[in-house]
Scaffold this motif. Structure first.
Motif, PDB file in Angstrom:
ATOM      1  N   HIS A 150       0.812  -1.212   0.000  1.00 53.19           N
ATOM      2  CA  HIS A 150       0.000   0.000   0.000  1.00 53.19           C
ATOM      3  C   HIS A 150       0.856   1.278   0.000  1.00 53.19           C
ATOM      4  N   HIS A 155       1.265   4.592  -2.557  1.00 55.47           N
ATOM      5  CA  HIS A 155       1.293   6.026  -2.228  1.00 55.47           C
ATOM      6  C   HIS A 155       2.563   6.682  -2.783  1.00 55.47           C
ATOM      7  N   SER A 196       0.350   9.655   6.129  1.00 59.06           N
ATOM      8  CA  SER A 196      -1.047   9.254   6.004  1.00 59.06           C
ATOM      9  C   SER A 196      -1.659   9.091   7.384  1.00 59.06           C
ATOM     10  N   ASP A 210      -6.229   7.358  -0.208  1.00 52.35           N
ATOM     11  CA  ASP A 210      -6.272   6.003  -0.765  1.00 52.35           C
ATOM     12  C   ASP A 210      -7.095   5.938  -2.053  1.00 52.35           C
TER      13      ASP A 210
HETATM   14 ZN    ZN Z   1      -3.103   5.084   2.540  1.00 52.83          ZN
END
Ligand code: ZN
Ligand code: KG4
Length: 337
Positions: free
Chosen positions: A110, A114, A135, A300
């Motif tokens: 993940h 980003h 984040s 996201d």
């Molecule tokens: Zn995230």
């Protein structure tokens, strides 16, 4: 190659298709924020259930747009880090689809999604660069010597930046997730009677700590209860000032330590306007170039997973016989691209 990307690590269902030749992108994004608001934070079980409800219909919509499922050449999904149940929804959809269609599939990190999101823009950052990932769950400074080759220079010892924004906003009586709303209040003035500490700037190194800011905010809130709008706005201003200043100092240090001249900011807090402005000023002073993802790719989304997946899948990287997801997973464990 058309790569399907599925993101379901937290409270956003993101589905996208990225064409690695034409750079065309199709996407759908659904935020569960309304579902979690009354609880003041993300409820993992509710998040998983909602991904189950939303992911397949969103995928159907995109497939109708691009033609059919046969137009998909490979599939990427978020394998971690994130909420285990939420991750499992996307992983099962992706792997089930790949199995049925006999297509390659790859689990994506993940935070790499980003980190690579600024590359969805025309003006792509070039390696090597320093990445600041900020984040709701992470605060990382990363040395990106080459794509996939990540060394963590510093991270938070307690709260993530987004978490600190959200917790402070909650103390001020703002609804979840309060980060963007706190920022909006802060941007509406240019002074404050309050001064927050700049945590950990007086010692060397690139680690962060943000939980003390929340405590500083709590002390002010207690002293001024019931809060009026003026106090609320001034707390927001002082808090944002301290956070952005701290991030500026550490980013500058990271550029100096690595000798790199490119700085990439990514993650939800990368949407913060003051952070963008202040880091742009610092980068200019350092003769460095600053890159941000477009606002829609800060938080996201499925596009960043499709893109990161595309970079790896086009190199022939695919999942082995994995049947797990990785709620905890360090960027440093990834293979080079
Ligand atoms: Zn995230
Ligand atoms: O990357 P993201 O969508 O989700 C995670 O992977 O955590 O980041 C969400 C976080 C939340 O904490 C939210 O409050 C924060 O990013 N955020 C902001 C802003 N926009 C989103 N924080 C400060 N200023 C903003 N403009």
């Amino acid at each position: 190659m058309k790569i399907l990307g599925i993101e379901s690590s937290c409270d956003e269902t993101g589905i996208a298709v990225y064409d690695s030749e034409s750079a065309e992108l199709w996407q759908r994004l659904y935020s569960q924020i309304e579902k979690h608001r009354e609880y003041g934070g993300v409820v993992p079980e509710l998040a998983s259930r909602d991904h189950v409800v939303k992911a397949a219909p969103m995928l159907k919509e995109i497939l109708a747009e691009i033609g059919s499922v046969d137009d998909i050449d490979a599939i990427a999904y978020t394998r971690g880090p994130g909420l285990i149940g939420a991750l499992m929804v996307g992983a099962n959809l992706a792997r089930g689809l790949a199995w049925a269609l006999d297509k390659p599939v790859l689990g994506v990190h993940h935070m790499e999604g980003h980190l690579l999101a600024p590359m969805l823009a025309q003006d792509k950052p070039e390696v090597p660069f320093v990445a600041l990932l900020v984040s709701g769950g992470h605060t990382l400074l990363v040395d990106v010597a080459s794509l996939g080759n990540y060394k963590i220079l510093g991270e938070t010892l307690d709260d993530a930046v987004g978490e600190a924004f959200d917790k402070t906003a909650k103390l001020m009586g703002l609804p979840y997730p309060g980060g963007p709303q706190l920022a909006k209040l802060a941007d509406s003035i240019n002074h404050s009677r309050f001064e927050f500490p700049r945590p950990m700037i007086n010692r060397p190194g690139l680690e962060f700590s943000f939980s003390g800011l929340k405590t500083a905010a709590l002390n002010i809130v207690k002293k001024h209860e019931p809060l009026d709008d003026e106090v609320r706005i001034e707390i927001a201003y002082a808090f944002q000032h301290a956070v952005v200043d701290t991030l500026r100092i550490k980013c500058k240090r990271a550029l100096e330590a690595t000798g790199y001249q490119n700085l990439v900011i990514a993650g939800g807090v990368g949407a913060n306007q003051r952070l963008r402005l202040v880091l742009a000023g610092m980068a200019e002073e350092q003769n460095a170039k600053l890159y941000f993802p477009a606002l829609e790719y800060c938080t996201d989304n499925g596009a960043m997973i499709a893109y990161a997946g595309a970079l790896r899948l086009t190199q022939g990287q695919v999942d082995g016989d994995v049947f797990d997801v990785l709620p905890r997973w360090s960027l440093e464990e990834l293979d080079p691209i």
